[in-house]
Design an enzyme around this catalytic site. Structure first.
Site, PDB file in Angstrom:
ATOM      1  N   ASN A 204       0.763  -1.089   0.042  1.00  0.00           N
ATOM      2  CA  ASN A 204      -0.029  -0.019   0.057  1.00  0.00           C
ATOM      3  C   ASN A 204       0.919   1.372   0.070  1.00  0.00           C
ATOM      4  O   ASN A 204       1.949   1.171  -0.156  1.00  0.00           O
ATOM      5  CB  ASN A 204      -0.926   0.029   1.235  1.00  0.00           C
ATOM      6  CG  ASN A 204      -0.234  -0.045   2.531  1.00  0.00           C
ATOM      7  OD1 ASN A 204       0.862   0.540   2.678  1.00  0.00           O
ATOM      8  ND2 ASN A 204      -0.865  -0.588   3.600  1.00  0.00           N
ATOM      9  N   GLU A 207       3.616   1.591   2.674  1.00  0.00           N
ATOM     10  CA  GLU A 207       4.345   0.658   2.764  1.00  0.00           C
ATOM     11  C   GLU A 207       5.672   1.071   1.545  1.00  0.00           C
ATOM     12  O   GLU A 207       6.680   0.905   1.557  1.00  0.00           O
ATOM     13  CB  GLU A 207       4.314  -0.863   2.315  1.00  0.00           C
ATOM     14  CG  GLU A 207       3.337  -1.435   3.563  1.00  0.00           C
ATOM     15  CD  GLU A 207       2.318  -2.318   3.402  1.00  0.00           C
ATOM     16  OE1 GLU A 207       1.710  -3.122   4.327  1.00  0.00           O
ATOM     17  OE2 GLU A 207       2.006  -2.687   2.147  1.00  0.00           O
ATOM     18  N   ASP A 279      -6.971  -7.167   2.172  1.00  0.00           N
ATOM     19  CA  ASP A 279      -6.979  -8.428   2.181  1.00  0.00           C
ATOM     20  C   ASP A 279      -7.858  -9.167   1.114  1.00  0.00           C
ATOM     21  O   ASP A 279      -7.439 -10.056   0.531  1.00  0.00           O
ATOM     22  CB  ASP A 279      -7.766  -8.880   3.623  1.00  0.00           C
ATOM     23  CG  ASP A 279      -6.502  -8.498   4.634  1.00  0.00           C
ATOM     24  OD1 ASP A 279      -5.332  -7.979   4.723  1.00  0.00           O
ATOM     25  OD2 ASP A 279      -7.119  -8.190   5.683  1.00  0.00           O
TER      26      ASP A 279
END
Length: 491
Positions: A204, A207, A279
């Protein structure tokens, strides 16, 4: 292109996936806050509902199962009450929890959210985040070796909470080097996995900032432009074939060697509305790649699964049928009430609150949009019942509707607030309510429960009713009169 998507999704049920990563229990405590505490200037929340769902890597596993795959999930939790709740929640999604080990010295990672109405008030985090004990590390590695090459794909979901130790990552690398599998890495620290020769990494924006050592993060709306320049660096740093860089409301950039990045687009959503969409994205991306799809097709399917999640609230899953419906024809409408009931039942299995409202919605105006937005905030899904053309003629006269049913469906399908739609031929939706039985029936205008014809049906099956005022000075009739007035002035 939608045919390619559907063919790919239909293959999901033939696949098996191994997930390894940090298990969490997400707890949602919802209530009302109408009082202030005497001990301190904080709200008192009267809790009316508590919901427990899988979080973290457990949510990735649950999403894969709901998308149709057979899932093997490796993790370590505590031997506490939270572990039991988590395993029960996983079992509720059809998952085998035999590879989820219980360590009596660990506490299961738990994230408890307290909400009042649509507002998140506070989140409490607890649980063990240190590395797993050596005995459990050996068992994890053993389970990994026993299953790695028996499945069609492997997902690493590393939140940095102690499951993916250096030795476990080393074992992953040895297995991948022995025989390359579809390996998807979703990790806070992607650099630890650069030697694995994984298929795809999914960072993301936060990150990405860490991985690329970006000193000046871009403002929302400018992140895609900033990250696009770093595609080849990302591929080199992650050591993967592809990088799927997700950028929240800006969608995602899909990088591969020797090609321009491919971008998918998302839709804005309130930060408190949904959790765990990443997820869901990883689960759908993994299954699409394992089905033989290109990274572009896999990215579009993964984006679509995440959009389905963003229509819900809290930590949620996307089912195979929901994804197929979303990609099937883009329509939220069905004239089959039993099919509508089946869709609603899927949501109810996840303890979703179903809101229903109805009307003509002939010439869509701001009053309609505001009303539907407000109705949607009262639950997790909004079902809209539309009067048929014949029904409107009986209620409004032979000159109505201005827009026929198919036109109204097309326009209303573009509203984020509307989850599903159907139509009814009668003057009231009483027969429809008897079939779908929504949790909450919302009606706009000057009605009261006493003079609402649908009230006996809704109250009879245990539903609730809420009357909401329409936005003042906004009506289809007034718009028609204004248009006629303008025509008269120009004649």
């Amino acid at each position: 292109m939608n045919g390619d998507y559907l063919a790919t999704i239909n293959h999901f049920s033939n696949l098996s996936v191994l997930v390894i990563g940090d298990a969490m229990l997400d707890v949602y405590m919802d209530g009302s806050a109408d009082r202030i505490c005497r001990e301190a200037p904080v709200p008192i929340v009267d809790i009316r509902d508590v919901k427990t769902v899988p979080g973290g890597a457990a949510n990735t596993a649950a999403n894969l199962a709901q998308l149709g795959a057979k899932v093997h999930y490796i993790s370590v939790v505590g031997s506490d009450h939270e572990a039991k709740l988590l395993k029960d929640a996983l079992a509720g999604h059809g998952l085998d929890t035999s590879l989820v080990l219980s360590d009596p010295v660990r506490r299961t990672i738990t994230k408890q959210r307290v909400t009042a109405g649509n507002q998140l008030l506070v989140r409490f985090d607890s649980g063990t985040t240190e590395a797993i004990h050596a005995d459990y590390e050996r068992q994890v590695i053993g389970n990994l070796k026993n299953n790695f090459h028996r499945v069609d794909a492997v997902v690493v979901s590393d939140y940095g909470y102690g499951i993916l130790t250096d030795k476990v990552i080393g074992a992953l690398g040895a297995l991948q080097h022995k025989k390359e599998s579809i390996l998807v890495i979703d990790a806070k620290s992607l650099d630890k996995y650069s030697h694995l020769r994984a298929t795809v990494a999914k960072p993301n924006y936060q990150e990405l900032v860490r991985l690329l050592a970006i000193t000046e993060p871009a403002a929302s709306g400018k992140r895609s432009e900033q990250i696009r320049r770093h595609g080849q660096r990302l591929l080199k740093k992650t050591g993967t074939k592809y990088v799927a860089a997700t950028l929240d409301i800006e969608g995602a950039l899909l990088f591969q060697h020797g090609k321009e990045p491919y971008r998918t687009f998302s839709k804005p959503v309130e930060n408190t509305k949904a959790a765990g969409a990443g997820d869901t994205y990883v689960g759908a991306l993994t299954l699409a790649l394992a089905s033989g799809a290109s990274i572009e097709v896999a990215g579009e399917i993964a984006k679509s699964a995440a959009v389905v999640i963003l229509q819900k609230s809290g930590t949620a899953t996307c089912t195979k049928s929901e994804l197929s419906h979303y990609l099937g024809n883009g329509s939220k409408y069905t004239d089959d009430w039993q099919e509508l009931k089946n869709r609603i039942d899927h949501l109810r299995k996840e303890a979703r609150r179903i809101v229903f409202t109805n009307g003509c919605f002939d010439l869509l105006h701001s009053g309609h949009v505001t009303y539907l937005d407000q109705a949607r905030t009262l639950g997790d899904a909004l079902v809209l019942g539309l009067n048929s053309d014949a029904s409107i003629k009986r209620l409004k006269g032979n000159n109505r509707p201005i827009n026929n049913l198919s036109e109204r469906i097309r326009i209303l399908s573009g509203l984020e607030s509307v989850t599903f739609m159907t139509s009814f031929e009668e003057d009231t939706p009483i027969s429809l309510l008897e079939v779908i039985q929504p949790d909450l029936y919302v009606k706009g205008g000057d009605y009261t429960v006493d003079n609402l014809p649908e009230a006996p049906v809704v109250l009879g099956y245990g539903g609730k009713i809420e009357i909401m005022p329409f936005v003042q000075d906004r009506s289809t009739t007034n718009i028609i009169l204004k248009i006629k007035s303008l025509d008269t002035q120009t004649a």
